[in-house]
Scaffold this motif. Structure first.
Motif, short mmCIF file in Angstrom:
data_model
loop_
_atom_site.label_atom_id
_atom_site.label_comp_id
_atom_site.label_asym_id
_atom_site.label_seq_id
_atom_site.Cartn_x
_atom_site.Cartn_y
_atom_site.Cartn_z
N GLY A 1 -2.57 4.24 -4.22
CA GLY A 1 -3.57 5.17 -4.55
C GLY A 1 -5.59 4.63 -4.71
O GLY A 1 -6.37 5.33 -4.95
N ARG A 2 -5.22 3.65 -5.27
CA ARG A 2 -6.15 2.47 -5.77
C ARG A 2 -7.06 2.71 -4.16
O ARG A 2 -6.65 1.37 -3.17
CB ARG A 2 -6.56 1.73 -6.68
CG ARG A 2 -5.50 2.52 -8.44
CD ARG A 2 -5.04 1.14 -9.16
NE ARG A 2 -4.77 2.18 -10.12
CZ ARG A 2 -4.41 1.50 -11.15
NH1 ARG A 2 -3.97 0.46 -12.02
NH2 ARG A 2 -4.35 2.56 -12.51
N LYS A 3 -8.56 2.66 -4.54
CA LYS A 3 -9.51 2.20 -3.68
C LYS A 3 -10.33 0.63 -4.00
O LYS A 3 -9.83 -0.12 -4.51
CB LYS A 3 -11.01 3.25 -3.90
CG LYS A 3 -10.11 4.14 -3.80
CD LYS A 3 -11.44 5.24 -3.55
CE LYS A 3 -11.14 6.74 -3.60
NZ LYS A 3 -12.53 7.54 -4.02
N GLY A 4 -10.24 0.15 -2.65
CA GLY A 4 -10.51 -1.71 -2.54
C GLY A 4 -9.94 -2.68 -2.14
O GLY A 4 -8.35 -2.10 -1.36
N ARG A 5 -10.08 -3.49 -1.28
CA ARG A 5 -9.37 -3.74 -0.21
C ARG A 5 -8.85 -4.76 -1.32
O ARG A 5 -7.27 -5.12 -0.75
CB ARG A 5 -10.07 -4.70 0.61
CG ARG A 5 -11.63 -4.15 1.57
CD ARG A 5 -12.44 -5.54 1.86
NE ARG A 5 -11.89 -6.59 3.13
CZ ARG A 5 -12.08 -7.44 3.25
NH1 ARG A 5 -13.63 -7.86 3.09
NH2 ARG A 5 -11.57 -8.15 3.79
N THR A 6 -8.33 -5.86 -2.20
CA THR A 6 -7.89 -6.15 -3.21
C THR A 6 -6.47 -5.49 -3.20
O THR A 6 -5.86 -5.46 -3.72
CB THR A 6 -8.54 -6.69 -3.66
OG1 THR A 6 -9.82 -7.17 -3.59
CG2 THR A 6 -7.55 -7.45 -4.98
N TYR B 1 -2.71 -5.44 -2.27
CA TYR B 1 -1.77 -5.62 -2.94
C TYR B 1 -0.16 -4.55 -2.49
O TYR B 1 0.61 -5.05 -3.29
CB TYR B 1 -2.29 -5.23 -4.54
CG TYR B 1 -1.74 -5.63 -5.54
CD1 TYR B 1 -0.61 -7.14 -6.11
CD2 TYR B 1 -1.42 -5.00 -6.73
CE1 TYR B 1 -0.03 -7.14 -6.89
CE2 TYR B 1 -0.67 -4.90 -7.94
CZ TYR B 1 -0.08 -5.74 -7.88
OH TYR B 1 0.41 -6.01 -9.06
N TYR B 2 -1.36 -3.32 -2.39
CA TYR B 2 -0.67 -2.88 -1.35
C TYR B 2 1.19 -2.76 -0.99
O TYR B 2 1.80 -2.79 -0.88
CB TYR B 2 -0.67 -1.14 -1.60
CG TYR B 2 0.29 -0.26 -1.00
CD1 TYR B 2 1.11 0.45 -2.19
CD2 TYR B 2 0.10 -0.22 0.58
CE1 TYR B 2 2.49 1.46 -1.10
CE2 TYR B 2 1.20 0.94 1.15
CZ TYR B 2 1.75 1.36 0.20
OH TYR B 2 2.63 2.35 0.98
N GLU B 3 0.16 -4.11 0.24
CA GLU B 3 0.58 -4.32 1.27
C GLU B 3 1.92 -4.71 0.68
O GLU B 3 3.09 -5.32 1.04
CB GLU B 3 -0.21 -5.07 2.09
CG GLU B 3 -1.20 -3.57 3.01
CD GLU B 3 -2.57 -3.75 3.96
OE1 GLU B 3 -2.39 -5.17 4.27
OE2 GLU B 3 -2.96 -3.08 4.32
N ALA B 4 1.61 -5.66 -0.11
CA ALA B 4 2.69 -6.99 -0.47
C ALA B 4 3.20 -6.42 -0.81
O ALA B 4 4.65 -7.08 -0.77
CB ALA B 4 1.64 -7.61 -1.40
N LYS B 5 4.13 -5.54 -1.35
CA LYS B 5 5.27 -4.44 -1.35
C LYS B 5 6.20 -5.24 -0.40
O LYS B 5 7.19 -4.94 -1.42
CB LYS B 5 4.68 -3.18 -1.82
CG LYS B 5 5.43 -2.36 -2.07
CD LYS B 5 5.25 -0.63 -1.72
CE LYS B 5 6.36 0.69 -1.65
NZ LYS B 5 7.14 0.36 -0.81
#
Length: 360
Positions: A343-348, A352-356
């Motif tokens: 739910g956190r905004k921003g590309r970084t 990070y979420y995709e690295a899950k």
């Protein structure tokens, strides 16, 4: 010292210690101390005007109490959660006070009285009998003989009867060596001798300390770093220092530091920055562990990527650090990524979420 993985504090910060000693001159200080109490504090907290690097994050009042305790006839006991830099603080204190942090006892179930006080060279003992020449000094013996502060790491991992070998040393400042005769039989501690011990709050139940030993120690609790910004600065500084020392030409950038430290900080506190409750992990999500993850991520990026640390490297570093032996911890970390990071905004944060995906 390039071929040494980690020099002792008195070696690594030799220039700073020499500079503070020159500034102190003949100023009053406790007997046997290399620096004044004021300079010991500056060495640990740092002083920009004197180009002294900050090495530990903690309140001034807490550190003053620790330093004062070592100037008294009582020892110092540092307790706290794993990874709160108790051992590092004890090293800094002994380096600044005695100029020597190597008189160290590592507590464990196998620690014996010989490891603490003294033992014997049995070849000489059989050939010549007990003598000062056949005696092999351990840290307490050397600390008393030289007037230096001795470190006792993880003291509560030792059996109670081994811990209590310190009782007479701390109360009377005398070590009796019954095998020797005449004056050599009694070793009186020189001015400057004391003991700084450490113990994890999670391990205090391993071997409870006797009331008699507790009375001879001042207890101080080393707290986790409460301020997120301060923790970020420390993790970035220490990680980059480790990478530089390892000749790895990359750094942990501020945006990656924010991801790493925010995750560790929130999972340790059990609460997000938005005051959303979280389940804490069974492992210690400490600042020291965050530095380890940042360091591993830097090495991973250098050898297997183009040298730039990405969220992928951070998540892979966490797998070995945060996930020890509990399947529940993996679930909690996945939950954190799914319900907080997502739910956190921003590309970084999105990267990070995709690295899950590395969490399985």
């Amino acid at each position: 010292m390039q071929d040494v993985q980690r020099p002792a504090a008195e070696v690594f910060y030799a220039d700073e210690l020499e500079r503070l000693a020159r500034i102190d001159g003949d100023a009053p200080r406790p007997g046997g101390w290399k620096l004044t109490p004021q300079s010991v504090l500056q060495f640990i907290l740092g002083d920009e005007k004197r180009k002294i690097e900050a090495k530990f994050v903690g309140s001034r009042s807490f550190l003053e109490r620790c330093i004062v305790a070592l100037a008294t006839n009582r020892g110092l006991m540092l307790i706290g959660e794993p990874g709160t830099a108790k051992s590092y603080l004890s090293e800094l204190l002994t380096a600044a006070i005695s100029g020597d942090s190597t008189l160290t006892i590592q507590g464990s179930a196998g620690t014996t009285e010989d490891n603490i006080k003294y033992s014997w060279n049995y070849a000489l003992l059989l050939a010549e009998g007990p003598s000062e020449r056949s005696l092999v000094p351990a840290p307490i013996y050397e600390g008393m003989r030289l007037g230096k502060v001795v470190r006792f790491e993880e003291i509560t991992r030792c059996p109670l009867e081994i811990q209590d070998t310190l009782l007479s040393v701390l109360s009377d400042r005398v070590l009796i060596i019954p095998e020797l005769s005449n004056e050599a039989r009694t070793l009186y501690a020189k001015v400057g001798f004391n003991v700084v011990a450490t113990a994890n709050t999670r391990d205090r139940g391993v071997n409870e300390m006797s009331a008699a030993l507790k009375r001879r120690l001042n207890f101080e609790t080393v707290q986790p770093i409460p301020d997120l910004r301060q923790e970020m600065e420390l993790v970035q500084r220490e990680t980059n220092k480790l990478l530089s020392r390892a000749n790895i030409p990359t750094t942990l950038k501020p945006d990656m530091t924010e991801l790493l430290v925010t995750t560790f900080h929130e999972l340790r506190q059990g609460q997000t920055g938005e005051s959303k409750a979280l389940e804490t992990l069974s492992t210690a999500m400490s600042t020291a562990e965050a530095v380890s993850v940042g360091y591993a991520a830097g090495i991973h990026a250098y050898y297997y990527a183009r040298g730039e640390v990405t969220p992928d490297h951070l998540v892979q570093g966490m797998i070995g650090s945060a996930l020890k032996d509990s399947a529940e911890d993996l679930q909690k970390l996945r939950h954190y990524f799914e319900h907080v990071v997502r739910g956190r905004k921003g590309r970084t944060w999105q990267a990070y979420y995709e690295a899950k995906r590395y969490l399985g």
